[in-house]
Design a protein around this motif. Structure first.
Motif, mmCIF file in Angstrom:
data_model
loop_
_atom_site.group_PDB
_atom_site.id
_atom_site.type_symbol
_atom_site.label_atom_id
_atom_site.label_comp_id
_atom_site.label_asym_id
_atom_site.label_seq_id
_atom_site.Cartn_x
_atom_site.Cartn_y
_atom_site.Cartn_z
ATOM 1 N N THR A 2 -9.476 -34.043 13.972
ATOM 2 C CA THR A 2 -10.261 -32.819 14.002
ATOM 3 C C THR A 2 -10.476 -32.282 12.594
ATOM 4 O OG1 THR A 2 -8.231 -31.539 14.316
ATOM 5 C CG2 THR A 2 -9.457 -32.175 16.295
ATOM 6 N N ARG A 3 -11.564 -31.532 12.444
ATOM 7 C CA ARG A 3 -11.918 -30.974 11.144
ATOM 8 C C ARG A 3 -11.211 -29.638 10.930
ATOM 9 N NH1 ARG A 3 -17.186 -31.842 8.968
ATOM 10 N NH2 ARG A 3 -17.858 -29.713 9.451
ATOM 11 N N LEU A 5 -11.088 -25.619 10.167
ATOM 12 C CA LEU A 5 -11.862 -24.556 10.811
ATOM 13 C C LEU A 5 -11.903 -23.334 9.904
ATOM 14 C CD1 LEU A 5 -13.295 -23.380 13.341
ATOM 15 C CD2 LEU A 5 -11.023 -22.679 14.154
ATOM 16 N N GLY A 87 -19.399 -25.933 5.252
ATOM 17 C CA GLY A 87 -19.749 -26.597 6.502
ATOM 18 C C GLY A 87 -19.762 -28.108 6.412
ATOM 19 N N ASP A 91 -15.566 -27.085 10.376
ATOM 20 C CA ASP A 91 -16.303 -26.339 11.389
ATOM 21 C C ASP A 91 -16.284 -24.863 11.012
ATOM 22 O OD1 ASP A 91 -16.870 -28.554 13.064
ATOM 23 O OD2 ASP A 91 -14.845 -28.461 13.884
ATOM 24 N N VAL A 93 -17.060 -20.887 12.525
ATOM 25 C CA VAL A 93 -17.347 -19.979 13.637
ATOM 26 C C VAL A 93 -17.472 -18.575 13.059
ATOM 27 C CG1 VAL A 93 -16.498 -18.952 15.779
ATOM 28 C CG2 VAL A 93 -16.133 -21.385 15.342
ATOM 29 N N ALA A 117 -24.411 -21.470 13.322
ATOM 30 C CA ALA A 117 -23.002 -21.700 13.635
ATOM 31 C C ALA A 117 -22.698 -20.963 14.930
ATOM 32 C CB ALA A 117 -22.101 -21.188 12.509
ATOM 33 N N TYR A 137 -10.021 -25.514 18.957
ATOM 34 C CA TYR A 137 -10.413 -26.502 17.950
ATOM 35 C C TYR A 137 -9.248 -27.377 17.485
ATOM 36 C CZ TYR A 137 -15.097 -24.501 17.296
ATOM 37 O OH TYR A 137 -16.389 -24.082 17.468
ATOM 38 N N PRO A 139 -7.421 -27.323 14.684
ATOM 39 C CA PRO A 139 -7.698 -27.845 13.339
ATOM 40 C C PRO A 139 -6.415 -28.125 12.572
ATOM 41 C CG PRO A 139 -7.843 -25.463 13.333
ATOM 42 C CD PRO A 139 -7.578 -25.856 14.763
#
Length: 213
Positions: A2-3, A5, A87, A91, A93, A117, A137, A139
């Protein structure tokens, strides 16, 4: 994998708000907006007599601004370029306290500036929604950005592993707002903020647990 956040506020972080809001309430409602203390309500005074507005009068003005006048807002210098760079690595938000009723308007507002976003229109402290985003997420590292000290305290309590950047992008109020003791850094310039955020993302190390007092 996962990336990372990044969870960012909008008003005074991505977009100017108090200046266009002040111009609108002055022109349309005969109200002067002056930041003289920590109370937003006390900053709103009737032009004709100088008396502060009652607390019950403040939200209808804010609601009216976000409902009809969001196009008056314009980006904080460097914010959208920084978001583009961030970005590429994480990710993003947007967690904004305009409430769910203005969530779509905020999405549309940011889209006008070619920024796309996920947007969450929340209410109250941001600790709980940040916790939910972390669980969603998952992250390796997360950064939270906001101009209000109270939200940094809320996130510190609910999601202490999240790095917290106190950012106030409006020069008219930045000098009047003390650095949050619950944030890991206070930076009001996007070039410097981008470097700090990118360093946290590259390290992929969660924020340290708060030390007992």
């Amino acid at each position: 994998m996962t990336r990372p956040l990044v969870i960012t506020d909008c008003d005074e972080v991505l977009m100017h708000m108090v200046v266009p809001f002040a111009e609108w309430v002055d022109a349309e409602h005969g109200v002067i907006f002056r930041i003289e203390d920590a109370s937003f309500a006390n900053a709103l005074k009737r032009k004709e007599c100088g008396t502060p507005l009652e607390a019950a009068e403040v939200w209808p003005l804010l609601d009216g601004f976000f409902r009809e006048e969001m196009t008056r807002q314009y980006p904080i210098p460097g914010a959208l370029a920084a978001m583009a760079a961030i970005g590429a690595e994480a990710d993003i938000v947007v967690l904004t306290n305009v409430g769910p009723e203005h969530q779509q308007a905020r999405i549309d507002q940011l889209a006008l500036h070619d920024f796309h976003a996920p947007v969450i229109g929340s209410r109250g402290g941001k600790g709980a929604p940040v916790r939910r985003l972390i669980e969603q997420y998952r992250p390796p590292v997360a950064v939270f950005i906001d101009d209000l000290a109270g939200h940094h305290r809320s996130v510190a309590e609910e999601a202490p592993e999240v790095w917290r950047l106190h950012f106030v992008g409006e020069p008219a109020i930045a000098g009047k707002i003390a650095a949050s003791p619950h944030a890991h850094a206070r930076i009001d310039d996007w070039k410097a903020a981008e470097r700090w955020i990118m360093a946290r993302l590259a390290e992929k190390i969660p924020a340290p647990a708060p030390q007992p007092v």
